[in-house]
Design a protein around this motif. Structure first.
Motif, short mmCIF file in Angstrom:
data_model
loop_
_atom_site.label_atom_id
_atom_site.label_comp_id
_atom_site.label_asym_id
_atom_site.label_seq_id
_atom_site.Cartn_x
_atom_site.Cartn_y
_atom_site.Cartn_z
N PRO A 1 103.18 15.34 74.71
CA PRO A 1 103.71 14.90 76.01
C PRO A 1 102.65 14.17 76.82
CG PRO A 1 103.27 17.25 76.01
CD PRO A 1 103.06 16.79 74.60
N ALA A 2 103.12 13.49 77.85
CA ALA A 2 102.22 12.75 78.72
C ALA A 2 101.17 13.69 79.31
CB ALA A 2 103.01 12.07 79.84
N GLY A 3 99.91 13.20 79.31
CA GLY A 3 98.83 14.02 79.84
C GLY A 3 98.26 14.98 78.82
N GLY A 4 98.73 14.95 77.56
CA GLY A 4 98.24 15.86 76.53
C GLY A 4 96.95 15.35 75.91
N GLN A 5 96.64 15.94 74.75
CA GLN A 5 95.37 15.61 74.11
C GLN A 5 95.55 15.63 72.60
OE1 GLN A 5 92.12 17.98 75.50
NE2 GLN A 5 90.55 16.75 74.49
N VAL A 6 94.84 14.72 71.90
CA VAL A 6 94.83 14.64 70.45
C VAL A 6 93.37 14.68 69.99
CG1 VAL A 6 95.37 13.22 68.44
CG2 VAL A 6 96.98 13.34 70.33
N TRP A 7 93.09 15.51 68.98
CA TRP A 7 91.74 15.62 68.43
C TRP A 7 91.74 15.06 67.02
CZ3 TRP A 7 94.22 19.35 71.19
CH2 TRP A 7 93.61 19.78 72.38
N LEU A 8 90.78 14.21 66.71
CA LEU A 8 90.64 13.64 65.36
C LEU A 8 89.22 13.91 64.89
CD1 LEU A 8 91.94 10.30 64.00
CD2 LEU A 8 89.54 10.90 63.66
N ARG A 9 89.11 14.44 63.68
CA ARG A 9 87.79 14.76 63.15
C ARG A 9 87.73 14.35 61.68
NH1 ARG A 9 83.53 18.03 64.46
NH2 ARG A 9 82.27 18.86 62.73
N LEU A 10 86.72 13.58 61.31
CA LEU A 10 86.46 13.18 59.93
C LEU A 10 85.12 13.75 59.52
CD1 LEU A 10 87.17 11.57 57.38
CD2 LEU A 10 86.04 9.58 58.41
N GLU A 11 85.10 14.56 58.49
CA GLU A 11 83.88 15.22 58.06
C GLU A 11 83.83 15.27 56.54
OE1 GLU A 11 83.88 19.24 59.43
OE2 GLU A 11 85.99 19.54 58.94
N GLU A 12 82.62 15.50 56.04
CA GLU A 12 82.44 15.62 54.60
C GLU A 12 82.57 17.08 54.21
OE1 GLU A 12 79.25 14.15 51.16
OE2 GLU A 12 78.80 13.93 53.29
N ALA A 13 83.48 17.37 53.29
CA ALA A 13 83.72 18.75 52.85
C ALA A 13 84.35 18.69 51.46
CB ALA A 13 84.64 19.48 53.84
N ASP A 14 83.44 18.71 50.44
CA ASP A 14 83.90 18.57 49.06
C ASP A 14 84.79 17.34 48.94
OD1 ASP A 14 84.21 19.09 46.41
OD2 ASP A 14 85.82 20.56 46.67
N GLY A 15 84.28 16.25 49.36
CA GLY A 15 85.07 15.03 49.55
C GLY A 15 85.07 14.72 51.04
N TYR A 16 86.20 14.31 51.54
CA TYR A 16 86.32 14.03 52.98
C TYR A 16 87.58 14.70 53.51
CZ TYR A 16 82.72 10.59 52.06
OH TYR A 16 81.56 9.98 51.67
N ARG A 17 87.42 15.34 54.67
CA ARG A 17 88.53 16.00 55.34
C ARG A 17 88.78 15.31 56.67
NH1 ARG A 17 90.50 21.00 54.74
NH2 ARG A 17 88.61 21.69 53.66
#
Length: 645
Positions: free
Chosen positions: A401-417
């Protein structure tokens, strides 16, 4: 008769002997007694009639002379017969003339009875008194029948005594004789009871003789042999039947599950068709609406720009929906091609963020990005992997919804997660297993809050698995947000440059300027049975300076070739009478001087991989799917026109 059927056979034999003997003796004694009583009654009646006739003859004179004393003496002579209770003499007029009574308690009737009577206790006789042919009166005599009743009673008691003696004798005889009949049958019954209780069909009864009972015992033993064989066969048949029943239950369960799946599929199909109709008509409504507004009257430049932007945006949205449907079709049929090469996931994430950032800013959604691996090299198709990242990321923005939040994370973990988490609507536990199913939406009703066909996550899952990766969804429940984890393998490619490009068709393309000299002196023949399509291509290519001629059918195109050979041919594939395939084959059969080697482009709404292959195999140099970008078609025509010259 039921109690008799349940008695032991020895008791039945005794009862049969007793009953038959008793019935025979009772019938014989009763018949004899009845005959004796009937004979005695007949004798008594004859005797009383004789007495009456005698008294009537003697009483004629006293009645004639009305001598009652002589009449009384005549009647008194009846005292010699002790069974005569009374005698009465009546005159012709019915007057009582004289009487006789054995005791003083009996009285003569006032009138003579009309007829004689023979009862159980008394016998009454009436005789007329005559003198010649004249009737002088009547004589009434009544006799008691006590001797007859005594005779009947004594006879009955005698018969009963004889019956009891005979029954006792028959019982004694039957007891001694029934053993020879009952004992073998009882032994047979005991054997049958033992077999029934133990289910041991090896037990046998021993025959006592060769009579009918012995035959029954032998038949019983033979029956046990057959029952034993049948039991073994039935055991085998039961085992096979149980296996068959179990198999049928399994098939029935599978059929029930298939019917349930079919019902679910029909329901999902109905929901999908309704959703598809809504999603396709919504952008079409904006396109048609703004088109009518622009044609109806003069509008302000700002409104015109907003209208054109809306038309372009909705047309691209509709094209994206169609592309998603085709993408699912390619995946399901196994015709999707991926071009594997080194790809930088970090660069793909950056490109996807640029695409969804405007939508997030419009809803005031904050996107927090953490990339700990840069570059993040993997092997795959850059366009397809970017499509995966964009689908998951845009899905998070869509449901937050408006005013919310989205988190995106790219990390190395036995490949890429790659982890994308949002604070949006979340996923209900019952729908979580189906979140990656094609055409499945948590809310498939017409009042749903979010649009779409429910294909984005399904496509993302299929593309991820094609690249050897996995994608998973997690959510605590409705209103608690959702998390998507994408895991892809890595490759060692240090210093590799990202070759990712944004291929998503919904994002607006940067504006292009029209080069009016690009197609100058290029002769183009446009063949399409749809007038709007011909007009669009004519206008588009004319803006770039091309000399455009149009044809509405394959026949008109051949006539145009006969008049003048074009530099480039643009033709639709689906046309009546002769389609685009027949047209290009006819052209390729012409000599080079007559246009047999002219460059040709198939511009068609048939956009599958097979359609592209068929077009190239038929003789076209290129295949362009509708809708097309004007500058792209112009550039292609320019390239083919130069190569042809």
């Amino acid at each position: 008769m039921k109690p008799f059927r349940d008695l032991p056979i020895r008791h039945k034999l005794l009862l049969v002997t007793f009953a038959s003997s008793a019935a025979a003796l009772a019938l014989a004694s009763g018949g004899f007694l009845a005959w004796d009583v009937a004979q005695f009654r007949s004798e008594v009646a004859s005797d009383v009639d004789a007495q009456g006739r005698i008294v009537a003859e003697i009483s004629a004179a006293p009645l004639t002379f009305e001598d009652d004393r002589a009449a009384g003496e005549t009647l008194a002579n009846l005292s010699l017969r002790p069974r005569i209770e009374m005698a009465c003499l009546y005159a012709a007029n019915g007057r009582l003339f004289a009487t006789y009574h054995r005791d003083r308690t009996a009285l003569c009737p006032s009138e003579p009875p009309p007829a004689p009577q023979f009862g159980w206790r008394t016998l009454e006789a009436i005789e007329p008194v005559r003198m010649g042919q004249d009737r002088l009166g009547f004589v009434y005599i009544r006799r008691d029948l006590n001797d007859l009743n005594d005779r009947l009673r004594i006879g009955g008691l005698t018969a009963a005594g004889l019956l009891l003696v005979a029954i006792a004798a028959s019982i004694l005889i039957a007891r001694r004789m029934q053993r020879a009949i009952a004992s073998p049958l009882l032994e047979l019954a005991d054997t049958a009871r033992a077999v029934s209780g133990s289910r041991d069909y090896t037990l046998r009864a021993v025959p006592a003789g060769n009579d009918e009972v012995g035959v029954v015992v032998s038949a019983f033993n033979d029956m046990l042999d057959r029952i034993g064989e049948r039991t073994a066969e039935l055991s085998r048949a039961n085992s096979e039947l149980e296996h068959e029943v179990e198999e049928r239950r399994r098939v029935e369960a599978e059929r029930t599950a298939a019917l349930e799946r079919e019902r679910d599929a029909n329901r999902l199909k109905d929901e999908f068709l309704a959703t598809l109709s809504h999603e396709l008509r919504t952008p079409l409504n904006a396109v048609l609406g703004w088109t009518r507004v622009l044609r109806a009257a003069h509008v302000e430049p700002a409104t015109e720009a907003r209208a054109l932007a809306s038309i372009e945006r909705n047309a691209r949205a509709q094209a994206r929906l169609i592309e998603d449907l085709l993408e699912v079709s390619r995946i399901v049929t196994g015709k999707l091609r991926i071009h594997v090469r080194p790809v930088d996931l970090a660069a793909l994430v950056d490109a996807a963020l640029e695409v969804v950032q405007p939508a997030a800013m419009a809803k005031q959604i904050r996107v927090d990005v953490t990339i700990t691996a840069r570059p993040a090299m993997t092997s795959g198709d850059a366009d397809r992997l970017q499509q995966v990242v964009w689908n998951v990321l845009s899905n998070a923005v869509k449901f937050t919804p408006a005013g919310g939040q989205v988190w995106l994370r790219l990390e190395e973990a036995d490949g890429y997660r790659l982890t994308v988490r949002d604070s949006g609507a979340g996923i209900e536990p019952r729908f979580l297993p189906h979140v990656f199913d094609a055409f499945r939406q948590a809310d498939g009703t017409s009042s749903r809050e979010h649009g779409g066909l429910g294909l984005g996550l399904a496509i993302a899952k299929q593309l991820t698995e094609l690249h050897g990766g996995t994608i998973q969804a997690h959510s605590p429940g409705r209103g608690s947000g959702a998390t998507f984890d994408i895991h892809l393998p890595s490759i060692l490619a240090p210093g590799a440059e990202s070759r990712v490009r944004d291929s998503h068709s919904i994002a607006p393309l940067p504006p292009h300027t029209v080069d009016e000299e690009m197609l100058r002196d290029v002769r183009v023949l446009v063949v399409d049975d749809e007038e709007d399509a011909r007009l669009l291509l004519d206008t588009t290519l004319s803006q770039y300076g091309a000399d455009v001629r149009i044809a509405a059918s394959a026949a008109e195109a051949i006539e145009a070739f006969d008049r003048s050979v074009p530099d480039v041919l643009l033709s639709d594939l689906g046309m009546p009478h002769e389609d685009g395939y027949a047209l290009i084959r006819r052209i390729r059969e012409r000599p080079a001087a007559a246009g047999g080697d002219v460059p040709a482009v198939a511009v068609t709404a048939y956009a599958s991989v097979n359609d592209r292959r068929a077009a190239l195999a038929a003789g076209y140099q290129a295949h362009v799917a509708k809708p097309f970008e004007p500058h792209q078609i112009a550039a292609l025509v320019a390239q083919l026109g130069r190569s042809g010259n």
